[in-house]
Design an enzyme around this catalytic site. Structure first.
Site, PDB file in Angstrom:
ATOM      1  N   LYS A  45       0.816  -1.197   0.000  1.00 48.91           N
ATOM      2  CA  LYS A  45       0.000   0.000   0.000  1.00 48.91           C
ATOM      3  C   LYS A  45       0.857   1.258   0.000  1.00 48.91           C
ATOM      4  O   LYS A  45       0.362   2.337  -0.276  1.00 48.91           O
ATOM      5  CB  LYS A  45      -0.894   0.018   1.255  1.00 48.91           C
ATOM      6  N   GLY A  46       2.132   1.121   0.324  1.00 47.09           N
ATOM      7  CA  GLY A  46       3.001   2.282   0.526  1.00 47.09           C
ATOM      8  C   GLY A  46       3.094   3.217  -0.672  1.00 47.09           C
ATOM      9  O   GLY A  46       3.244   4.418  -0.522  1.00 47.09           O
ATOM     10  N   GLU A 102       7.273   3.421  -6.315  1.00 47.82           N
ATOM     11  CA  GLU A 102       7.380   2.918  -4.944  1.00 47.82           C
ATOM     12  C   GLU A 102       7.586   4.049  -3.936  1.00 47.82           C
ATOM     13  O   GLU A 102       8.071   5.124  -4.279  1.00 47.82           O
ATOM     14  CB  GLU A 102       8.557   1.935  -4.849  1.00 47.82           C
ATOM     15  N   ASP A 103       7.224   3.759  -2.708  1.00 46.27           N
ATOM     16  CA  ASP A 103       7.411   4.743  -1.640  1.00 46.27           C
ATOM     17  C   ASP A 103       8.876   4.946  -1.297  1.00 46.27           C
ATOM     18  O   ASP A 103       9.357   6.069  -1.204  1.00 46.27           O
ATOM     19  CB  ASP A 103       6.599   4.347  -0.391  1.00 46.27           C
ATOM     20  N   ASP A 106      14.759   0.931   0.379  1.00 48.49           N
ATOM     21  CA  ASP A 106      15.455   0.802   1.667  1.00 48.49           C
ATOM     22  C   ASP A 106      16.611  -0.187   1.466  1.00 48.49           C
ATOM     23  O   ASP A 106      17.623   0.167   0.878  1.00 48.49           O
ATOM     24  CB  ASP A 106      14.425   0.336   2.701  1.00 48.49           C
ATOM     25  N   LYS A 134      16.942   5.256   1.056  1.00 45.97           N
ATOM     26  CA  LYS A 134      17.873   5.232   2.196  1.00 45.97           C
ATOM     27  C   LYS A 134      19.128   4.518   1.730  1.00 45.97           C
ATOM     28  O   LYS A 134      19.285   3.308   1.955  1.00 45.97           O
ATOM     29  CB  LYS A 134      17.263   4.418   3.347  1.00 45.97           C
ATOM     30  N   PHE A 155      13.594   5.385  10.708  1.00 47.33           N
ATOM     31  CA  PHE A 155      12.311   4.861  10.251  1.00 47.33           C
ATOM     32  C   PHE A 155      11.368   6.034  10.021  1.00 47.33           C
ATOM     33  O   PHE A 155      11.099   6.806  10.933  1.00 47.33           O
ATOM     34  CB  PHE A 155      11.723   3.876  11.266  1.00 47.33           C
ATOM     35  N   VAL A 156      10.886   6.165   8.789  1.00 47.02           N
ATOM     36  CA  VAL A 156      10.073   7.330   8.432  1.00 47.02           C
ATOM     37  C   VAL A 156       8.626   6.922   8.165  1.00 47.02           C
ATOM     38  O   VAL A 156       8.351   5.786   7.785  1.00 47.02           O
ATOM     39  CB  VAL A 156      10.654   8.064   7.198  1.00 47.02           C
ATOM     40  N   ARG A 168       0.004   6.697   7.191  1.00 43.57           N
ATOM     41  CA  ARG A 168       0.124   6.772   5.727  1.00 43.57           C
ATOM     42  C   ARG A 168      -0.470   8.073   5.188  1.00 43.57           C
ATOM     43  O   ARG A 168      -0.075   8.568   4.149  1.00 43.57           O
ATOM     44  CB  ARG A 168      -0.608   5.605   5.056  1.00 43.57           C
TER      45      ARG A 168
HETATM   46  P1  IMP Z   1      13.228  -2.818   1.125  1.00 46.39           P
HETATM   47  O1  IMP Z   1      12.912  -4.153   0.542  1.00 46.39           O
HETATM   48  O2  IMP Z   1      14.074  -2.960   2.357  1.00 46.39           O
HETATM   49  O3  IMP Z   1      13.867  -1.882   0.122  1.00 46.39           O
HETATM   50  O4  IMP Z   1      11.884  -2.133   1.649  1.00 46.39           O
HETATM   51  C1  IMP Z   1      10.632  -2.543   1.257  1.00 46.39           C
HETATM   52  C2  IMP Z   1       9.503  -1.820   1.928  1.00 46.39           C
HETATM   53  O5  IMP Z   1       9.747  -1.628   3.313  1.00 46.39           O
HETATM   54  C3  IMP Z   1       9.207  -0.422   1.423  1.00 46.39           C
HETATM   55  O6  IMP Z   1       8.471  -0.426   0.224  1.00 46.39           O
HETATM   56  C4  IMP Z   1       8.382   0.121   2.577  1.00 46.39           C
HETATM   57  O7  IMP Z   1       7.040  -0.291   2.466  1.00 46.39           O
HETATM   58  C5  IMP Z   1       9.022  -0.529   3.782  1.00 46.39           C
HETATM   59  N1  IMP Z   1       9.925   0.424   4.453  1.00 46.39           N
HETATM   60  C6  IMP Z   1      11.253   0.551   4.321  1.00 46.39           C
HETATM   61  N2  IMP Z   1      11.737   1.553   5.076  1.00 46.39           N
HETATM   62  C7  IMP Z   1      10.660   2.099   5.692  1.00 46.39           C
HETATM   63  C8  IMP Z   1      10.493   3.214   6.606  1.00 46.39           C
HETATM   64  O8  IMP Z   1      11.430   3.921   7.006  1.00 46.39           O
HETATM   65  N3  IMP Z   1       9.213   3.455   7.005  1.00 46.39           N
HETATM   66  C9  IMP Z   1       8.140   2.733   6.602  1.00 46.39           C
HETATM   67  N4  IMP Z   1       8.256   1.694   5.750  1.00 46.39           N
HETATM   68  C10 IMP Z   1       9.504   1.380   5.303  1.00 46.39           C
HETATM   69 MG    MG Z   2       5.955  -0.517   0.453  1.00 42.06          MG
END
Ligand code: IMP
Ligand code: MG
Length: 183
Positions: A45-46, A102-103, A106, A134, A155-156, A168
């Protein structure tokens, strides 16, 4: 009356900064994909808040689609490293230019697993547009093709990003007060 804003320690990216960046990204995407069959794919949903803004900043014809993949669970703020398609796309990707919206990028684990799966469906291209990144957290070899803002390793929440499914709907990106995590 207490509001969501009262839980925020500090703001990292204001609503005005987000809107200005979305306009820039929309203009760049409209130039780069002119004359191409563009499909914007958002990950629920992000990605939904960014998607809703970005699609209106894109001035060329495009289609949209959504998918759900597993990443974080509940209030857990660490990645599981496991990516599973929970809800697949409706669209056929053959010959189309796919732009993932994408949001945040990370660790990159989710998208680095997802992109090869989508490429198996014979799209003309698959690129990535994220409003946040990040870089210090990256574990996988993937970077956004279009990026809004780099944020530090905190964490944001807001602008689509949640903590335990909340926040959200904040119109900016911020960091929660530490006491919010402690109950
Ligand atoms: P990744 O696979 O680690 O790149 O992250 C995948 C998902 O983790 C992102 O699409 C977000 O939904 C969630 N996420 C990562 N960092 C944060 C944060 O700081 N706050 C909230 N959700 C996060
Ligand atoms: Mg997400």
């Amino acid at each position: 009356m207490t509001t969501l804003h009262d839980d925020i320690d500090h703001v990292l990216v204001t609503g005005e900064q987000l809107q200005a960046k979305v306009a820039e990204l929309g203009a760049a995407i409209s130039r780069d994909y002119a004359g191409k069959d563009l499909l914007l794919v958002s990950i629920l949903k992000g990605g939904v808040v960014f998607m809703a803004d970005l699609m209106r900043a894109v001035t060329i014809p495009c289609a949209i689609d959504f998918m759900v993949v597993s990443s974080y669970g509940g209030a857990n703020t660490e990645t599981t490293g496991l990516v599973k398609i929970i809800k697949d796309l409706d669209a056929d990707l053959t010959g189309r230019h796919v732009l993932l919206v994408e949001d945040i990028l990370d660790t990159g684990v989710t998208l680095s697993n997802l992109v090869p799966m989508l490429k198996l469906r014979n799209p003309s291209s698959v690129k990535l547009c994220t409003i946040l990144s990040k870089p210090s957290r990256r574990k996988a070899d993937i970077e956004p093709d279009y990026l809004g803002f780099e944020v530090p390793d905190e964490f944001v929440v807001g602008y689509g990003l949640d903590y335990d499914e909340k926040y959200r709907n904040l119109p900016y990106v911020g960091v929660l007060k530490p006491e919010i995590y402690n109950h």
